[in-house]
Every structure is written in structure tokens, then in C-alpha cells.
Scaffold this motif. Sequence first.
Motif, PDB file in Angstrom:
ATOM      1  N   LYS B  71       0.828  -1.146  -0.388  1.00  0.00           N
ATOM      2  CA  LYS B  71      -0.233  -0.095   0.153  1.00  0.00           C
ATOM      3  C   LYS B  71       0.617   1.766  -0.141  1.00  0.00           C
ATOM      4  N   LYS B  72       0.470   2.462  -0.111  1.00  0.00           N
ATOM      5  CA  LYS B  72       1.047   3.313  -0.397  1.00  0.00           C
ATOM      6  C   LYS B  72       1.415   3.962   1.347  1.00  0.00           C
ATOM      7  N   PHE B  73       2.724   4.314   1.151  1.00  0.00           N
ATOM      8  CA  PHE B  73       3.400   4.688   2.209  1.00  0.00           C
ATOM      9  C   PHE B  73       3.276   6.461   2.824  1.00  0.00           C
ATOM     10  N   SER B  74       2.283   7.041   1.500  1.00  0.00           N
ATOM     11  CA  SER B  74       2.000   8.623   1.848  1.00  0.00           C
ATOM     12  C   SER B  74       0.755   8.651   2.329  1.00  0.00           C
ATOM     13  N   SER B  75      -0.485   7.861   1.999  1.00  0.00           N
ATOM     14  CA  SER B  75      -1.678   7.493   3.358  1.00  0.00           C
ATOM     15  C   SER B  75      -1.255   7.103   4.068  1.00  0.00           C
ATOM     16  N   TRP B  76      -0.492   5.789   4.939  1.00  0.00           N
ATOM     17  CA  TRP B  76      -0.268   5.157   5.595  1.00  0.00           C
ATOM     18  C   TRP B  76       0.083   6.478   6.403  1.00  0.00           C
ATOM     19  N   ILE B  77       1.070   7.221   6.387  1.00  0.00           N
ATOM     20  CA  ILE B  77       1.429   8.120   7.192  1.00  0.00           C
ATOM     21  C   ILE B  77       0.813   9.592   7.873  1.00  0.00           C
ATOM     22  N   TYR B  78      -0.163  10.104   6.456  1.00  0.00           N
ATOM     23  CA  TYR B  78      -1.484  10.893   6.656  1.00  0.00           C
ATOM     24  C   TYR B  78      -2.316  10.802   7.428  1.00  0.00           C
ATOM     25  N   ARG B  79      -2.488   8.839   7.070  1.00  0.00           N
ATOM     26  CA  ARG B  79      -3.839   9.030   8.532  1.00  0.00           C
ATOM     27  C   ARG B  79      -3.548   9.276   9.474  1.00  0.00           C
ATOM     28  N   ILE B  80      -1.937   8.708   9.990  1.00  0.00           N
ATOM     29  CA  ILE B  80      -1.143   8.674  11.383  1.00  0.00           C
ATOM     30  C   ILE B  80      -0.980  10.185  12.028  1.00  0.00           C
ATOM     31  N   VAL B  81      -0.715  11.503  11.089  1.00  0.00           N
ATOM     32  CA  VAL B  81      -1.283  12.512  11.167  1.00  0.00           C
ATOM     33  C   VAL B  81      -2.476  12.722  11.355  1.00  0.00           C
ATOM     34  N   HIS B  82      -2.668  12.531  10.528  1.00  0.00           N
ATOM     35  CA  HIS B  82      -4.789  12.837  10.968  1.00  0.00           C
ATOM     36  C   HIS B  82      -5.179  12.631  12.092  1.00  0.00           C
ATOM     37  N   ASN B  83      -5.450  11.084  12.673  1.00  0.00           N
ATOM     38  CA  ASN B  83      -5.345  10.862  14.202  1.00  0.00           C
ATOM     39  C   ASN B  83      -4.915  11.721  15.254  1.00  0.00           C
ATOM     40  N   GLU B  84      -3.450  12.152  15.024  1.00  0.00           N
ATOM     41  CA  GLU B  84      -2.953  12.838  16.013  1.00  0.00           C
ATOM     42  C   GLU B  84      -3.237  14.643  16.175  1.00  0.00           C
ATOM     43  N   ALA B  85      -3.772  14.585  14.626  1.00  0.00           N
ATOM     44  CA  ALA B  85      -4.171  15.941  14.372  1.00  0.00           C
ATOM     45  C   ALA B  85      -5.538  16.389  16.122  1.00  0.00           C
ATOM     46  N   ILE B  86      -6.120  15.193  15.524  1.00  0.00           N
ATOM     47  CA  ILE B  86      -7.698  15.167  15.825  1.00  0.00           C
ATOM     48  C   ILE B  86      -7.559  15.101  17.516  1.00  0.00           C
ATOM     49  N   ASN B  87      -7.062  14.084  18.110  1.00  0.00           N
ATOM     50  CA  ASN B  87      -6.569  14.425  19.069  1.00  0.00           C
ATOM     51  C   ASN B  87      -6.352  14.994  19.823  1.00  0.00           C
ATOM     52  N   GLN B  88      -5.066  15.875  19.246  1.00  0.00           N
ATOM     53  CA  GLN B  88      -4.511  17.473  19.337  1.00  0.00           C
ATOM     54  C   GLN B  88      -5.582  17.887  19.689  1.00  0.00           C
ATOM     55  N   LEU B  89      -6.753  18.304  18.727  1.00  0.00           N
ATOM     56  CA  LEU B  89      -7.912  19.266  18.825  1.00  0.00           C
ATOM     57  C   LEU B  89      -8.547  19.244  19.488  1.00  0.00           C
ATOM     58  N   LYS B  90      -9.215  17.877  19.556  1.00  0.00           N
ATOM     59  CA  LYS B  90      -9.636  17.675  20.902  1.00  0.00           C
ATOM     60  C   LYS B  90      -9.267  17.525  22.434  1.00  0.00           C
ATOM     61  N   ARG B  91      -8.185  17.520  22.808  1.00  0.00           N
ATOM     62  CA  ARG B  91      -7.339  17.456  23.919  1.00  0.00           C
ATOM     63  C   ARG B  91      -7.426  19.516  24.093  1.00  0.00           C
ATOM     64  N   SER B  92      -7.240  20.485  22.998  1.00  0.00           N
ATOM     65  CA  SER B  92      -7.120  21.373  23.540  1.00  0.00           C
ATOM     66  C   SER B  92      -7.857  22.441  22.915  1.00  0.00           C
ATOM     67  N   LYS B  93      -8.923  21.379  22.605  1.00  0.00           N
ATOM     68  CA  LYS B  93     -10.535  22.817  22.617  1.00  0.00           C
ATOM     69  C   LYS B  93     -10.616  23.290  21.960  1.00  0.00           C
ATOM     70  N   LYS B  94      -9.562  23.785  20.803  1.00  0.00           N
ATOM     71  CA  LYS B  94      -9.637  25.457  20.938  1.00  0.00           C
ATOM     72  C   LYS B  94     -10.815  25.423  19.887  1.00  0.00           C
ATOM     73  N   VAL B  95     -10.992  26.913  18.991  1.00  0.00           N
ATOM     74  CA  VAL B  95     -12.294  27.367  18.529  1.00  0.00           C
ATOM     75  C   VAL B  95     -11.444  27.611  17.250  1.00  0.00           C
ATOM     76  N   THR B  96     -12.101  27.602  16.679  1.00  0.00           N
ATOM     77  CA  THR B  96     -11.964  27.730  15.501  1.00  0.00           C
ATOM     78  C   THR B  96     -11.734  29.562  15.126  1.00  0.00           C
ATOM     79  N   PRO B  97     -10.938  29.897  14.566  1.00  0.00           N
ATOM     80  CA  PRO B  97     -10.438  31.867  15.023  1.00  0.00           C
ATOM     81  C   PRO B  97     -10.984  31.824  13.420  1.00  0.00           C
ATOM     82  N   PHE B  98     -12.145  32.686  13.341  1.00  0.00           N
ATOM     83  CA  PHE B  98     -12.186  33.754  12.387  1.00  0.00           C
ATOM     84  C   PHE B  98     -11.301  35.037  11.764  1.00  0.00           C
ATOM     85  N   ALA B  99     -10.335  34.092  11.129  1.00  0.00           N
ATOM     86  CA  ALA B  99      -9.750  35.239  10.308  1.00  0.00           C
ATOM     87  C   ALA B  99     -10.386  36.405   9.721  1.00  0.00           C
ATOM     88  N   ASP B 100      -9.831  37.567  10.227  1.00  0.00           N
ATOM     89  CA  ASP B 100     -10.669  38.988   8.733  1.00  0.00           C
ATOM     90  C   ASP B 100     -10.586  38.925   8.070  1.00  0.00           C
TER      91      ASP B 100
END
Lengths: 142, 183
Positions: B71-100
Motif C-alpha cells: 500500500k502507499k506509505f504516504s496515505s498511511w503516514i497522512y492517516r497517522i498525522v490526521h489521527n494525532e491532529a484530531i486528538n490534539q484538537l480534542k485535547r486543546s478544544k481550540k475554537v477555530t479562529p475567524f480571520a479578518d
Amino acid sequence: MNNNDLSQQVMHEIKRREIKMRPRLYFALGSVLLGLGLAGAILTAIFFLNLFVFRLRILGPLNCLRPTTFPWTVLLVSAIAVAAGLTLLKRYEFSYKKNFLVLAIVLVVVVGVLGFLLDQVGFNERMERHRHMRPFYSNPMK
Amino acid sequence: MDDFENLPDEEVVELVRSKDQELYRELVKRYQNKLLRYATYIVHDENQAADVVQEAFIKAFVNLRGFNTHKKFSSWIYRIVHNEAINQLKRSKKVTPFADREWLVDKIKSDTNLEEEFLQKEKKEIIEQAVEELPLKYREPLALFYFEEKSYDEISDILRMPVGTVGTRISRGKVFLRRLLEK
């Protein structure tokens, strides 16, 4: 954190924390356990649904409609086993490529049909005679 | 190390697993910038994104023998980063900033063809900022499709959803994005 040289940091962390790759056996064992878990969940669901059909049959049409005698427990165990099977099925890579609702319906139909057929071919009558299986058949009112 | 530059990712993985773990550095180098950019789309913070990517690379290293080299390594590593990023987002519960986005709207109003805008590098940055305001479920596939140039099939592997759902989310995300820019 300096983002420009992440490779340096990653390799440094791997060495500093003495991180090792998990052996192939770990992943092979995981696959085997997943397969066994899925098979176990499906077989449990089929058996308890078959037991549910059997109890409905021996209770008769009047008794089986009463909430007090309706075999809730075996139906619940079967439903829990189906839910466990679906959870394990989700861990397989192919599952996200398909429409999961379709997979879930297929699993429920397979469990339903096999559970019903098992009762029709006299499986329960044979199991009743086995000493180890008697607890499942001792009190059909439960 | 230069000899390995032309090897496909999956062959490098095989070498890391069987011969030289130091070669893992080559894989990190290949993907660090792309993954940092993708993680930043999700967590909206470059420092947090760097932590996410570093942790993802370490997790990938630990589980490297579980990766299927067919299988493709790129899809695999993107998937791991995706999971980590979502977990980080849940931990920080950061509200998406609305830029000007006033200046964005002025620039984009003259051109209503969203597809063409994606192709123009100058306007790509404008779209990038607008994408950051989208809900996560649309932001992920749009970022992967337009900025990371992943195919529907690869996005399906990364986000673990059917290819049809990827198409629907990209399509709805574009509508959402257009509305956002026209406000």
C-alpha cells in the motif's frame, strides 16, 4: 519547536527514548485476535438468536407475547454480540471502502437467517441433550 | 543517503525495517513539510502542528513493521498525522479562529469561478485562508485534494471513508467555501 529540521528531532527522540519497532509477531497476533473476536461475536449472535427463536417456539404464541415471559435476555445477548461484531468489523481496512450501513444490514440478515435456520434443523433439540449446554435450555421462561 | 533518494517510499520502509533504521530520516525528510502544512490546517497552530507531526513520525516508526508495503506509505503516514491532529484538537478544544477576511472578499469577488481560482497560485493563498474557516469535515478533504494534491482514493484511505463520501464532502465543501467568500 524548530520546524525546519524535524528529521533531526525525530531521529534524536527515537534514540533518546530508545524507541524500538514493534515485532511482526505483534501485528500478526493482532490480526489473529481480531479475526477470532469477529468470528466469536458472529457465532455468539447466531447461537443466541437461534435460542431466542427456539424459546418463542416452545413458549407458544400466547406466552411469547407477554413481557414477563418474552425471552428478552437471549435477544439482548444476541444484539450485543451483533454490536460487538460490527465494532470489530470496523477495524478491518475494507470496511471503510464500503457503505457501512450495507455491511451492517448484511451482518444482521446473515445472523437472522442462520439463527432461524439453526432452530429449524433441530439444532436446539440436539444441544439440549448435552450436559454442558443444559443451562441454556433449563428455563425457557427466562 | 543520496542513493536512496530515488527509491520509492515503500522500498525505503523495507530497508529501514530490515537493514538500517537510520534511513527513517529519509522518509521524515520527504514528508515533514507536507505533513506540517496538513496538520496546521487541522490544528491552526504551527507549533502544535510540529508536535503532532513529530509524535506521528515516532508512532509510525514504532508501528513500521505493521505497514503493508503493497500500500502507499504516504496515505498511511497522512492517516497517522490526521489521527494525532484530531486528538490534539480534542485535547486543546481550540475554537477555530475567524480571520479578518474583508481583504479576501474584495479580491475574490471579481472572479466567481472557484475551480479556476484553485489553479492560480496567487489566489491559492486566499483560498487556503478561507478553507481554514470551514467546518473540519469539509476542511480535511478539501485541504487534501487541493493543497496536498491527493486523489479521491488516497483521501478515502487517509480519512477512512468511502470514495463517494469524499466526493460529496469536497463538493459540499466547495459550496460552503463559495458562500463563505461571498458573505
